[in-house]
Design a protein around this motif. Structure first.
Motif, PDB file in Angstrom:
ATOM      1  N   LEU A  37       0.746  -1.081  -0.019  1.00  0.00           N
ATOM      2  CA  LEU A  37       0.039  -0.021  -0.066  1.00  0.00           C
ATOM      3  C   LEU A  37       0.873   1.552   0.016  1.00  0.00           C
ATOM      4  CD1 LEU A  37      -2.929  -0.890   2.543  1.00  0.00           C
ATOM      5  CD2 LEU A  37      -3.010  -1.066  -0.125  1.00  0.00           C
ATOM      6  N   THR A  38       2.145   1.257   0.581  1.00  0.00           N
ATOM      7  CA  THR A  38       2.874   2.379   0.617  1.00  0.00           C
ATOM      8  C   THR A  38       3.356   2.531  -0.596  1.00  0.00           C
ATOM      9  OG1 THR A  38       3.387   2.046   3.044  1.00  0.00           O
ATOM     10  CG2 THR A  38       5.118   3.220   1.759  1.00  0.00           C
ATOM     11  N   PHE A  41       0.110   3.792  -2.748  1.00  0.00           N
ATOM     12  CA  PHE A  41      -0.532   4.800  -2.453  1.00  0.00           C
ATOM     13  C   PHE A  41       0.323   5.731  -1.541  1.00  0.00           C
ATOM     14  CE2 PHE A  41      -3.617   1.494  -2.763  1.00  0.00           C
ATOM     15  CZ  PHE A  41      -4.254   1.985  -4.008  1.00  0.00           C
ATOM     16  N   ASP A  43       0.543   9.034  -0.815  1.00  0.00           N
ATOM     17  CA  ASP A  43      -0.108   9.923  -0.446  1.00  0.00           C
ATOM     18  C   ASP A  43      -0.784   9.875   0.806  1.00  0.00           C
ATOM     19  OD1 ASP A  43      -2.179   8.678  -1.304  1.00  0.00           O
ATOM     20  OD2 ASP A  43      -2.713  10.280  -2.728  1.00  0.00           O
ATOM     21  N   ARG A  45      -3.806   8.268   1.017  1.00  0.00           N
ATOM     22  CA  ARG A  45      -5.127   8.294   0.642  1.00  0.00           C
ATOM     23  C   ARG A  45      -5.765   7.087   1.364  1.00  0.00           C
ATOM     24  NH1 ARG A  45      -7.758   7.115  -4.487  1.00  0.00           N
ATOM     25  NH2 ARG A  45      -5.967   6.506  -5.384  1.00  0.00           N
ATOM     26  N   MET A  46      -5.214   6.048   1.401  1.00  0.00           N
ATOM     27  CA  MET A  46      -5.738   4.661   1.571  1.00  0.00           C
ATOM     28  C   MET A  46      -6.301   4.781   2.967  1.00  0.00           C
ATOM     29  SD  MET A  46      -6.848   1.731   0.914  1.00  0.00           S
ATOM     30  CE  MET A  46      -5.997   1.655  -0.532  1.00  0.00           C
ATOM     31  N   SER A  99       1.722   1.524  -9.523  1.00  0.00           N
ATOM     32  CA  SER A  99       1.129   2.817  -9.479  1.00  0.00           C
ATOM     33  C   SER A  99      -0.352   2.282 -10.424  1.00  0.00           C
ATOM     34  CB  SER A  99       1.903   3.597 -10.621  1.00  0.00           C
ATOM     35  OG  SER A  99       1.956   3.334 -11.864  1.00  0.00           O
ATOM     36  N   ALA A 102      -3.197   2.737  -8.061  1.00  0.00           N
ATOM     37  CA  ALA A 102      -3.712   4.297  -7.718  1.00  0.00           C
ATOM     38  C   ALA A 102      -4.598   4.540  -8.807  1.00  0.00           C
ATOM     39  CB  ALA A 102      -2.368   5.158  -7.511  1.00  0.00           C
TER      40      ALA A 102
END
Length: 296
Positions: A37-38, A41, A43, A45-46, A99, A102
């Protein structure tokens, strides 16, 4: 051990109203999901999406876990909203670049709007085998995953941590949104058999993951058992009231009317030692007999 101590898994499912399922072959360290996830995403947002009910999870095919550098990986997105469930498949073509994740409109997924990939009839059977999180998930979950893969190839996956190690083997059905615990392989096969008929197996049911609280989950299960309701949307909590004695009174809609159930917590009265998770002292809930308030 929790089962031997009389622990009841009812009312223990984590809140999940939608899903992002990411195929990640090979072994999973304890922070495998967070690492993915890092990367995908960065930013943050997750975390906002998780707070709204999206549950990201890693999946892999049952069996030996080699770090296979395959050409692509499968991604599923799904919604578990009662009456509007759906499941779709996407493919990531470049394993070195996450990506593509995302780019999925996850806000729409959280809102229950489909249209992101190929529709899948489903359901999927996700057996938690994340042994790096808790050994019981591997010891008790892998036989469940193997039995389901033998009976339902293509629909059965191993999944990362779904919460509640003490209830292993855990099985999540997506997009139905029902989490089952303390399953043997034979019991898991019965869960899958019912799910393929659009029904819910009531034994060892932890709860409907879209139900807003543990009290509403428990009340729904109590009503299901009282009236022998097996359909996916046969028992849906519509209200919850906190009482002076810390119990909760829950209203549950069913096909022929509305029930009221008062639910309270039970303190642990027995404890034991699990071979996987150390000391176990199961708590649970108790409930009044369901009272039919109105008929449809």
């Amino acid at each position: 051990m929790t089962r031997l101590l009389g622990g009841n898994p009812a009312g223990t499912a984590a809140l999940m109203t939608s899903w992002l399922l990411i195929e990640q072959p090979g072994p999973w360290p304890a922070d495998a999901l967070e690492n993915v996830l890092t990367e995908a995403f960065p930013d943050g947002r997750m975390e906002q999406l998780r707070a709204r009910g999206l549950r990201p999870l890693l999946i892999r095919t049952p069996g030996r876990h080699q770090r296979d550098q395959q050409a692509s990986r499968t991604v599923f997105v799904a919604s578990g909203v009662p009456g509007a469930r759906w499941l779709e498949r996407l493919t990531i073509t470049d394993l070195s670049d996450l990506s593509e994740l995302a780019a999925i409109d996850l806000e729409a997924v959280v809102d229950g709007r489909a249209g992101h990939g190929e529709p899948v009839a489903g359901p999927l059977f996700l057996a938690c085998t994340h042994g790096a999180k808790d050994m019981c998930c591997a010891v008790l979950g892998r036989p469940v995953a193997a039995a389901l893969a033998e009976n339902h190839p293509g629909l059965s996956w191993e999944v990362s941590h779904v919460g509640g190690d003490r209830w292993a083997g855990n099985l999540l059905v997506v997009p139905d949104g029902f989490l089952h615990g303390q399953l043997t392989p034979a019991e898991a096969v019965l869960v899958a058999k019912d799910a393929l008929k659009g029904q819910v197996q009531l034994e060892q049911l932890r709860g409907r993951t879209a139900s807003p609280t543990q009290w509403t989950q428990y009340a729904e299960i109590i009503v299901r058992r009282h009236a022998n309701l097996r359909g996916l949307d046969d028992a849906v909590a519509t209200g919850e009231r906190l009482n002076a004695d810390d119990t909760r009174t829950v209203t549950v809609r069913c096909p022929f009317g509305v029930y009221e159930v008062t639910v309270g917590r039970e303190a642990a009265d027995r404890a034991g030692t699990s071979r996987c998770a150390g000391k176990v002292a199961p708590t649970g809930f108790h409930a009044s007999a369901p009272r039919l308030l109105a008929t449809a």
